[in-house]
Design a protein around this motif. Sequence first.
Motif, mmCIF file in Angstrom:
data_model
loop_
_atom_site.group_PDB
_atom_site.id
_atom_site.type_symbol
_atom_site.label_atom_id
_atom_site.label_comp_id
_atom_site.label_asym_id
_atom_site.label_seq_id
_atom_site.Cartn_x
_atom_site.Cartn_y
_atom_site.Cartn_z
ATOM 1 N N PRO A 27 1.240 -1.386 0.256
ATOM 2 C CA PRO A 27 0.190 0.099 0.139
ATOM 3 C C PRO A 27 1.118 0.744 -0.550
ATOM 4 O O PRO A 27 1.969 0.862 0.605
ATOM 5 C CB PRO A 27 -0.779 -0.064 1.175
ATOM 6 C CG PRO A 27 -0.124 -0.825 2.041
ATOM 7 C CD PRO A 27 0.805 -2.141 1.604
ATOM 8 N N PRO A 28 0.462 2.565 -0.631
ATOM 9 C CA PRO A 28 1.284 3.100 -0.392
ATOM 10 C C PRO A 28 1.275 3.996 0.351
ATOM 11 O O PRO A 28 0.670 5.399 0.674
ATOM 12 C CB PRO A 28 0.309 4.600 -1.786
ATOM 13 C CG PRO A 28 -1.027 4.291 -1.638
ATOM 14 C CD PRO A 28 -1.744 2.262 -1.422
ATOM 15 N N ILE A 29 1.579 3.623 1.760
ATOM 16 C CA ILE A 29 1.195 4.731 3.243
ATOM 17 C C ILE A 29 2.618 5.736 2.884
ATOM 18 O O ILE A 29 1.783 6.443 3.953
ATOM 19 C CB ILE A 29 2.153 3.590 4.001
ATOM 20 C CG1 ILE A 29 3.232 3.373 4.293
ATOM 21 C CG2 ILE A 29 1.064 2.152 3.721
ATOM 22 C CD1 ILE A 29 3.751 2.556 5.581
ATOM 23 N N THR A 68 3.065 -4.783 6.450
ATOM 24 C CA THR A 68 2.984 -3.689 5.270
ATOM 25 C C THR A 68 2.493 -2.182 5.499
ATOM 26 O O THR A 68 2.299 -1.322 4.348
ATOM 27 C CB THR A 68 2.059 -4.197 4.688
ATOM 28 O OG1 THR A 68 0.941 -3.941 4.981
ATOM 29 C CG2 THR A 68 2.627 -6.459 3.941
ATOM 30 N N LEU A 69 1.941 -1.850 7.081
ATOM 31 C CA LEU A 69 1.540 -0.659 7.013
ATOM 32 C C LEU A 69 2.671 0.276 7.820
ATOM 33 O O LEU A 69 2.020 0.759 8.411
ATOM 34 C CB LEU A 69 0.401 -1.523 7.212
ATOM 35 C CG LEU A 69 -0.651 -1.184 6.664
ATOM 36 C CD1 LEU A 69 -2.042 -2.080 7.545
ATOM 37 C CD2 LEU A 69 -1.556 -1.026 5.741
ATOM 38 N N LEU A 70 3.229 -0.294 8.015
ATOM 39 C CA LEU A 70 4.501 0.243 9.152
ATOM 40 C C LEU A 70 5.430 1.696 8.439
ATOM 41 O O LEU A 70 6.346 0.968 6.900
ATOM 42 C CB LEU A 70 5.129 -1.351 9.637
ATOM 43 C CG LEU A 70 6.122 -0.861 10.857
ATOM 44 C CD1 LEU A 70 5.431 -0.750 12.244
ATOM 45 C CD2 LEU A 70 7.279 -1.960 11.350
ATOM 46 N N ARG A 71 5.622 2.173 8.546
ATOM 47 C CA ARG A 71 6.724 3.409 8.829
ATOM 48 C C ARG A 71 6.669 4.268 9.748
ATOM 49 O O ARG A 71 6.633 4.052 11.298
ATOM 50 C CB ARG A 71 5.654 4.312 7.767
ATOM 51 C CG ARG A 71 5.265 5.668 8.086
ATOM 52 C CD ARG A 71 4.714 6.220 7.275
ATOM 53 N NE ARG A 71 4.284 7.953 8.082
ATOM 54 C CZ ARG A 71 3.130 8.433 6.736
ATOM 55 N NH1 ARG A 71 2.663 7.684 5.805
ATOM 56 N NH2 ARG A 71 2.526 9.023 7.711
ATOM 57 N N ARG A 72 8.511 4.304 9.751
ATOM 58 C CA ARG A 72 9.448 5.347 11.138
ATOM 59 C C ARG A 72 9.259 6.475 10.363
ATOM 60 O O ARG A 72 9.749 6.943 8.980
ATOM 61 C CB ARG A 72 10.262 3.925 11.440
ATOM 62 C CG ARG A 72 11.266 4.683 12.483
ATOM 63 C CD ARG A 72 11.938 4.228 12.761
ATOM 64 N NE ARG A 72 13.654 4.901 12.288
ATOM 65 C CZ ARG A 72 14.521 4.355 12.044
ATOM 66 N NH1 ARG A 72 14.764 2.989 12.980
ATOM 67 N NH2 ARG A 72 15.140 4.416 10.903
#
Length: 181
Positions: A27-29, A68-72
Amino acid sequence: MPYDPPPDLAGLSLAEIAALVEARKLPPIDQWQPEQRGDSEMRVAVDGKWFHQGGEIRRPAMVRAFATLLRRDADGQHWLVTPQEMLTIEVEDAAFIATDVTAQADALAFRLNTDDTVIAGPNHPIIARGDSEIPAIYVAVRHGTEARLNRSTYAQLVELALAGGDLSVSSGGETFSLVPR
């Protein structure tokens, strides 16, 4: 729908590994900026196990989905991001664990505990932290997240480095020192 685990890295060509990476639809988070914020009540332990409200998430498919939904962000805070909300998630060390590495041509491909594959290079650097007594090696994954190499993957990488005559490795046209600074 059954899950077919990816094939063993050592049995794949670099082109096949690159195709696996490319085929992974994420996904384009990085484009989502929801205003609603909260706490996921989730934690990723230093050993790569995921927990929700103190209980371990034992279904690998759920862990893969959340990953897949993880960002920092720039402050080091990890977030689970959907188009509607961003929820904090506690990450004790790194969001992922690199569980295998293979060297082919001028590329190092890492398998993660989520069955993702990362090819080290300019967009996915290998980072040495810690000190000479307790080194820790990481590879950048996506959206600011990283994977820490587990002990056997670390040993494989050091073996590759020593075969080259020093404590550095090359991948994707970049050279990465395995000596913490």
